[in-house]
Design an enzyme around this catalytic site. Structure first.
Site, PDB file in Angstrom:
ATOM      1  N   ASN A  23       0.814  -1.219   0.000  1.00 46.28           N
ATOM      2  CA  ASN A  23       0.000   0.000   0.000  1.00 46.28           C
ATOM      3  C   ASN A  23       0.849   1.270   0.000  1.00 46.28           C
ATOM      4  OD1 ASN A  23      -2.318  -1.470  -0.136  1.00 46.28           O
ATOM      5  ND2 ASN A  23      -2.832  -1.299   2.033  1.00 46.28           N
ATOM      6  N   CYS A 123     -16.304  -2.450  -5.874  1.00 51.10           N
ATOM      7  CA  CYS A 123     -15.205  -3.316  -5.498  1.00 51.10           C
ATOM      8  C   CYS A 123     -15.756  -4.341  -4.532  1.00 51.10           C
ATOM      9  CB  CYS A 123     -14.134  -2.448  -4.854  1.00 51.10           C
ATOM     10  SG  CYS A 123     -13.094  -3.301  -3.718  1.00 51.10           S
ATOM     11  N   ARG A 128     -16.805   1.718  -2.947  1.00 57.83           N
ATOM     12  CA  ARG A 128     -15.649   2.562  -2.606  1.00 57.83           C
ATOM     13  C   ARG A 128     -15.653   3.816  -3.473  1.00 57.83           C
ATOM     14  NH1 ARG A 128     -10.772  -1.766  -2.178  1.00 57.83           N
ATOM     15  NH2 ARG A 128      -9.631  -0.122  -1.103  1.00 57.83           N
ATOM     16  N   ARG A 405      -1.775 -10.531  -5.489  1.00 57.23           N
ATOM     17  CA  ARG A 405      -1.807  -9.066  -5.530  1.00 57.23           C
ATOM     18  C   ARG A 405      -1.138  -8.470  -4.295  1.00 57.23           C
ATOM     19  NH1 ARG A 405      -7.040  -7.299  -4.727  1.00 57.23           N
ATOM     20  NH2 ARG A 405      -5.894  -5.407  -4.323  1.00 57.23           N
TER      21      ARG A 405
HETATM   22  C1  UD1 Z   1      -8.768   1.701   2.851  1.00 53.10           C
HETATM   23  C2  UD1 Z   1      -8.252   1.690   4.269  1.00 53.10           C
HETATM   24  C3  UD1 Z   1      -6.792   1.319   4.197  1.00 53.10           C
HETATM   25  C4  UD1 Z   1      -6.654  -0.007   3.468  1.00 53.10           C
HETATM   26  C5  UD1 Z   1      -7.345  -0.011   2.112  1.00 53.10           C
HETATM   27  C6  UD1 Z   1      -7.387  -1.381   1.455  1.00 53.10           C
HETATM   28  C7  UD1 Z   1      -8.779   3.142   6.176  1.00 53.10           C
HETATM   29  C8  UD1 Z   1      -9.113   4.521   6.634  1.00 53.10           C
HETATM   30  N1  UD1 Z   1      -8.488   2.992   4.880  1.00 53.10           N
HETATM   31  O1  UD1 Z   1      -8.049   2.659   2.112  1.00 53.10           O
HETATM   32  O2  UD1 Z   1      -6.269   1.226   5.495  1.00 53.10           O
HETATM   33  O3  UD1 Z   1      -5.319  -0.346   3.290  1.00 53.10           O
HETATM   34  O4  UD1 Z   1      -8.670   0.427   2.270  1.00 53.10           O
HETATM   35  O5  UD1 Z   1      -8.183  -2.252   2.161  1.00 53.10           O
HETATM   36  O6  UD1 Z   1      -8.734   2.212   6.969  1.00 53.10           O
HETATM   37  N2  UD1 Z   1     -14.604   7.261   1.234  1.00 53.10           N
HETATM   38  C9  UD1 Z   1     -15.548   8.116   0.711  1.00 53.10           C
HETATM   39  N3  UD1 Z   1     -15.195   8.887  -0.375  1.00 53.10           N
HETATM   40  C10 UD1 Z   1     -13.953   8.840  -0.940  1.00 53.10           C
HETATM   41  C11 UD1 Z   1     -13.009   7.963  -0.398  1.00 53.10           C
HETATM   42  C12 UD1 Z   1     -13.365   7.190   0.689  1.00 53.10           C
HETATM   43  O7  UD1 Z   1     -16.675   8.194   1.179  1.00 53.10           O
HETATM   44  O8  UD1 Z   1     -13.711   9.574  -1.905  1.00 53.10           O
HETATM   45  C13 UD1 Z   1     -14.945   6.411   2.404  1.00 53.10           C
HETATM   46  C14 UD1 Z   1     -14.903   4.929   2.059  1.00 53.10           C
HETATM   47  O9  UD1 Z   1     -16.129   4.461   1.562  1.00 53.10           O
HETATM   48  C15 UD1 Z   1     -14.543   4.304   3.379  1.00 53.10           C
HETATM   49  C16 UD1 Z   1     -13.677   5.366   4.057  1.00 53.10           C
HETATM   50  O10 UD1 Z   1     -13.953   6.586   3.375  1.00 53.10           O
HETATM   51  O11 UD1 Z   1     -15.690   4.107   4.161  1.00 53.10           O
HETATM   52  C17 UD1 Z   1     -12.196   5.080   3.989  1.00 53.10           C
HETATM   53  O12 UD1 Z   1     -11.827   4.840   2.637  1.00 53.10           O
HETATM   54  P1  UD1 Z   1     -10.349   5.078   2.103  1.00 53.10           P
HETATM   55  O13 UD1 Z   1      -9.413   5.235   3.236  1.00 53.10           O
HETATM   56  O14 UD1 Z   1     -10.363   6.112   1.057  1.00 53.10           O
HETATM   57  O15 UD1 Z   1     -10.077   3.732   1.365  1.00 53.10           O
HETATM   58  P2  UD1 Z   1      -8.713   3.296   0.805  1.00 53.10           P
HETATM   59  O16 UD1 Z   1      -7.838   4.416   0.451  1.00 53.10           O
HETATM   60  O17 UD1 Z   1      -9.031   2.270  -0.198  1.00 53.10           O
END
Ligand code: UD1
Length: 426
Positions: A23, A123, A128, A405
Site C-alpha cells: 500500500n 469493489c 468505494r 496481488r
Molecule cells: C482503505 C483503508 C486502508 C486499506 C485499504 C485497502 C482506512 C481509513 N483505509 O483505504 O487502510 O489499506 O482500504 O483495504 O482504513 N470514502 C468516501 N469517499 C472517498 C473515499 C473514501 O466516502 O472519496 C470512504 C470509504 O467508503 C470508506 C472510508 O472513506 O468508508 C475510507 O476509505 P479510504 O481510506 O479512502 O479507502 P482506501 O484508500 O481504499
C-alpha cells in the site's frame, strides 16, 4: 489457474522476511510523474499489482528499469523516469484491474496540468467512492468533469492555486491524491482530518526527499507549501505492516514462534495490542517483531478504525485466529460495509461466526477442518490460509490472484517456517 494446498497442524517456527509495503509502494510509484528526474524505489515487493502499476506508468511515457534482481531475492529496485509525459489518460482496462490507478490523478494533474482517469467502480469489499479525492482537488482550484465513466481534472489558467480541505471522513486514498497534487501548486494547501497511516508518512517523507515542503507529517493536519519543481530521489519502501500482522496471526494460530524480520513494531501497535489481548507473547526490537503462542487463545472484542486504530486490512486474519479462541469474540468493521466475505468460507471449515450488519460474533471452536475454499478479496483469502494452517486435514484455496496481488511469494515464506503448503497447477 494455480491453487494452494495446505495440510494443517504444523507448528510454525523460524524467521519470515517481511517485504516492502504494497500500500505504500502503490502511492510512491505515481510520484515519479511529479518530476522529470529519475525516481528510484528500493525494497519494492514483487506483486501483480506493482507490475500492473509499472505497466500503467509506461502508458504515460514513463520509462521504467528494474535493477539487479536475482530470482531468489525478495524485493527489487525500480527506477522510473518521466522526462516527457506522452499521455495523460489512464484507460478503463487498466484501472478496472487495479483500483490504486486512481492515485495517478493528483500527480498527473499537478505535473501535466490535466489528467483523465477511468472511474474505478465498485469493489468486492464494498462501495468505494472517490468523491473525496475529487473534492480535495477542487478545493485546490482544479476543474473536474465526469463523462463516459471517466474523471477529467484540469488546472485553471495560471496553474493550481492550492487551498484548504477538511475531510468529512478519514480517507487514505484521497489524502494521498491530495498530497501529490498540492506539492506542485502555486500556493499553500492545508488538509484537515487527513489520514495518518504509516503509508501516508512514507509518502510525505519521500515527497520531502524530492524537495516538497510539508508540515505536520504524521498528524491529521498537513500543510503543504507548493514548490515550482521536484527533483529525483532514491527511496526505500517501508516494511509491510499488514503482511507482518498476517504472518503473526499464522504463527499464533499454530501455537508457533516466528520472527518477522524487517517488521516495524511502531507501525503495527494496534495489531500487536490485539495479539497480546488474545494471549500471544509479542517482542520487538528496531529490526523485527517476534510472536510466540503457547496454544490457548483468549476471545477479544475488536473494532477497526483509521490509524492509529486497528487496520481494516487486519480484520479477516484476526477473525480466522479468533475462530479458534476459547470463548466468544466480537469484531466490528467500521471502514467498509461489506467486508465479511470470508465468513461463509471460514464456516465451511467449521468456524462458528454470525454477522449482523457490520458486526461479526465469533464463537471459538476447538477444531477447524480442512475444506475447499476461495475468497473474493486479498485479506479474506489470507484469512483462509491462516485457518488452513491450523485445520485438521487438507485445505485447498483457489483464486490465488487475490493473494498474488498482496503477498510476495506467500507459500515460500510459509514453507520457511515449516508450513506444509504448496502451490499446484489446478
Ligand atoms: C482503505 C483503508 C486502508 C486499506 C485499504 C485497502 C482506512 C481509513 N483505509 O483505504 O487502510 O489499506 O482500504 O483495504 O482504513 N470514502 C468516501 N469517499 C472517498 C473515499 C473514501 O466516502 O472519496 C470512504 C470509504 O467508503 C470508506 C472510508 O472513506 O468508508 C475510507 O476509505 P479510504 O481510506 O479512502 O479507502 P482506501 O484508500 O481504499
Amino acid at each position: 489457474m494455480d491453487k494452494l494446498i495446505i495440510k494443517g497442524g504444523n507448528r510454525l517456527k523460524g524467521t519470515i522476511p517481511i517485504s516492502g509495503a504494497k500500500n505504500a509502494a502503490l502511492t510512491l510509484i505515481p510520484c515519479a510523474l511529479l518530476t522529470e528526474e529519475p525516481l528510484t524505489l528500493r525494497n519494492l515487493p514483487r506483486l501483480a499489482d506493482i507490475d500492473g502499476f509499472q505497466h500503467l506508468m509506461n502508458q504515460f511515457g514513463v520509462t521504467t528499469v528494474i535493477q539487479g534482481t536475482r530470482p531468489e531475492d525478495f524485493g527489487r529496485v525500480m527506477s522510473m523516469e518521466a522526462t516527457r509525459i506522452t499521455s495523460t489518460i489512464a484507460p478503463y482496462d487498466l484501472v478496472r484491474k487495479m483500483r490504486a490507478s486512481i492515485l495517478v490523478l493528483g500527480p498527473m494533474l499537478a505535473r501535466a496540468g490535466e489528467a483523465t482517469v477511468s472511474m474505478p467502480g465498485g469493489c468486492a469489499i464494498g462501495n468505494r467512492p472517490i468523491d473525496l479525492h475529487l473534492k480535495a482537488l477542487e478545493a485546490f482550484g482544479a476543474h473536474i468533469e465526469l463523462a463516459a465513466g471517466y474523471v477529467k481534472a484540469y488546472q485553471p489558467d495560471g496553474g493550481m492555486p492550492g487551498g484548504d480541505f477538511d475531510f468529512p471522513v478519514v480517507s487514505v486514498g484521497a489524502t494521498e491524491n491530495a498530497l501529490m497534487a498540492a506539492v506542485l501548486a502555486n500556493g499553500t494547501s492545508r488538509l484537515f482530518n487527513a489520514a495518518r497511516e504509516p503509508e501516508i508518512v512514507d509518502l510525505c517523507n519521500m515527497l520531502v526527499a524530492m524537495g516538497a515542503e510539508i508540515e505536520g507529517i504524521g498528524t491529521s493536519n498537513l500543510t503543504i507549501h507548493g514548490v515550482k519543481r521536484l527533483h529525483g530521489a532514491t527511496y526505500r519502501v517501508m516494511p509491510d505492516r499488514i503482511e507482518a500482522g498476517s504472518y503473526a496471526c499464522a504463527a499464533a494460530i499454530t501455537g508457533g514462534e516466528v520472527r518477522l524480520e524487517g517488521a516495524k513494531a511502531d507501525d503495527m501497535m494496534a495489531t500487536i495490542h490485539a495479539l497480546q489481548a488474545i494471549g500471544i507473547h509479542v517482542d520487538w526490537d528496531a529490526k523485527s517483531v517476534t510472536v510466540a503462542a503457547n496454544g490457548a487463545l483468549k476471545p477479544v472484542d475488536l473494532t477497526t478504525a483509521p490509524y492509529p486504530g486497528l487496520a481494516t486490512d487486519m480484520q479477516a486474519q484476526l477473525m480466522a485466529l479468533l475462530a479458534r479462541a476459547e470463548g466468544t469474540s466480537v469484531l466490528k468493521e467500521t471502514i467498509f460495509e461489506n467486508r465479511f466475505m470470508h465468513v461463509p468460507e471460514l464456516a465451511r471449515m467449521g468456524a462458528h461466526i454470525a454477522t449482523e450488519g457490520r458486526t461479526a460474533i465469533v464463537k471459538g471452536v476447538e477444531r477447524l477442518t480442512g475444506a475447499e475454499v476461495m475468497a473474493t478479496d486479498l485479506r479474506a483469502s489470507m484469512s483462509l490460509v491462516i485457518a488452513g494452517l491450523a485445520a485438521e486435514g487438507e485445505t485447498t484455496v483457489r483464486r490465488l490472484y487475490h493473494l498474488d496481488r498482496g503477498y510476495e511469494r506467500l507459500e515460500e515464506k510459509l514453507q520457511l517456517v515449516g508450513a506444509d503448503i504448496e502451490r499446484v497447477d489446478d
